[in-house]
Write an enzyme that holds these catalytic residues in place. Structure first.
Site, PDB file in Angstrom:
ATOM      1  N   HIS A   1       0.829  -1.206   0.000  1.00 23.32           N
ATOM      2  CA  HIS A   1       0.000   0.000   0.000  1.00 23.32           C
ATOM      3  C   HIS A   1       0.868   1.263   0.000  1.00 23.32           C
ATOM      4  O   HIS A   1       2.049   1.234   0.390  1.00 23.32           O
ATOM      5  CB  HIS A   1      -0.923   0.001   1.220  1.00 23.32           C
ATOM      6  CG  HIS A   1      -0.166   0.012   2.525  1.00 23.32           C
ATOM      7  ND1 HIS A   1       0.336   1.159   3.091  1.00 23.32           N
ATOM      8  CD2 HIS A   1       0.178  -1.009   3.352  1.00 23.32           C
ATOM      9  CE1 HIS A   1       0.956   0.868   4.217  1.00 23.32           C
ATOM     10  NE2 HIS A   1       0.882  -0.442   4.405  1.00 23.32           N
TER      11      HIS A   1
ATOM     12  N   GLU B   1      -2.321  -6.999   7.470  1.00 23.98           N
ATOM     13  CA  GLU B   1      -1.079  -6.803   8.217  1.00 23.98           C
ATOM     14  C   GLU B   1      -1.145  -7.485   9.580  1.00 23.98           C
ATOM     15  O   GLU B   1      -2.226  -7.781  10.102  1.00 23.98           O
ATOM     16  CB  GLU B   1      -0.813  -5.299   8.377  1.00 23.98           C
ATOM     17  CG  GLU B   1       0.483  -4.936   9.093  1.00 23.98           C
ATOM     18  CD  GLU B   1       1.736  -5.523   8.444  1.00 23.98           C
ATOM     19  OE1 GLU B   1       1.937  -6.759   8.576  1.00 23.98           O
ATOM     20  OE2 GLU B   1       2.494  -4.765   7.824  1.00 23.98           O
TER      21      GLU B   1
END
Length: 229
Positions: A17, A95
């Site tokens: 990202h 994550e």
């Protein structure tokens, strides 16, 4: 592993990202259990460059898959809009959960929980209070990989994810020990590519290869150029 496309390899184009305020502030930023910040303007610009770069592949890309975390979903949406594809989510590619450390800087955690941080760096089964260990993340990422390979056998997929899951997949592809995660650097909105080739002679059902690591679109500065280590 079943292979409805006659043995073709499945390729994952792994995109980290773009930056958020936590990334820029060097703060722990985990999955859905934390602050879940959006991309910053800088992060959206980074992803825009990566989306344009991937757009050059055109119809060679079959699907876009995202971690459900806000910054990765936004990354995937920007890329999918450029490619004309829909986004599906794979929770296993989120994550690591940092528990009580989430949103805090490395310095703040070290001041409050130096023993916990020391354990986290030296023992891959150690986890922040309320969070996950590297072993926990490794286990769920590989389960998610299996689901993706079964569902998209033979395809070329963009996967918007995070530092820890991407490093886990790269290390797995090259057969590196889990400790190797500490030796990898990943720039925001960078691209890494791993391919999985069906092979019934091995336990996993596939052999993997690394085709690209931590690549940036032409014109994007690297960490070495900016000094932002």
């Amino acid at each position: 592993m079943s292979d409805p496309r006659g043995g073709a390899s499945t390729t994952l184009v792994l995109v980290r990202h773009g930056v958020t305020t936590h990334t820029s502030g060097r703060r722990f930023s985990g999955g859905l259990g934390g602050d879940n910040p959006p991309l910053s303007d800088e992060g959206r610009d980074q992803v825009g460059h990566t989306a344009a770069w991937l757009g050059e592949l055109g119809d060679r890309l079959d699907a876009v898959i995202a971690s459900p975390v806000r910054r990765t979903r936004e990354t995937a949406d920007l890329i999918a809009a450029r490619l004309g594809l829909e986004v599906t989510e794979e929770p296993a590619f989120a994550e690591m959960e940092f528990g009580s450390w989430d949103g805090k800087s490395f310095a703040e955690v070290a001041a409050a929980d130096q023993a916990g941080m020391d354990a986290w760096f030296s023992d891959l089964t150690a986890a922040p209070h309320g969070g996950e260990s590297f072993h926990d993340v490794h286990r769920r990422v590989l389960l998610g990989l299996g689901r993706v390979l079964d569902a998209h056998a033979g395809g070329t997929l963009v996967v918007a994810s995070h530092v820890t899951p991407i490093k886990t997949l790269v290390g797995h592809a090259v057969g590196a020990p889990l400790e190797s995660l500490f030796a990898f650097e990943l720039a925001p909105a960078s691209v890494s590519v791993v391919a999985f080739h069906p092979d019934s002679s091995v336990q996993a059902g596939y052999r993997a290869s690394l085709r690209m690591f931590n690549a940036l679109p032409p014109g994007r500065r690297t960490l070495l150029d900016t000094g932002r280590w």
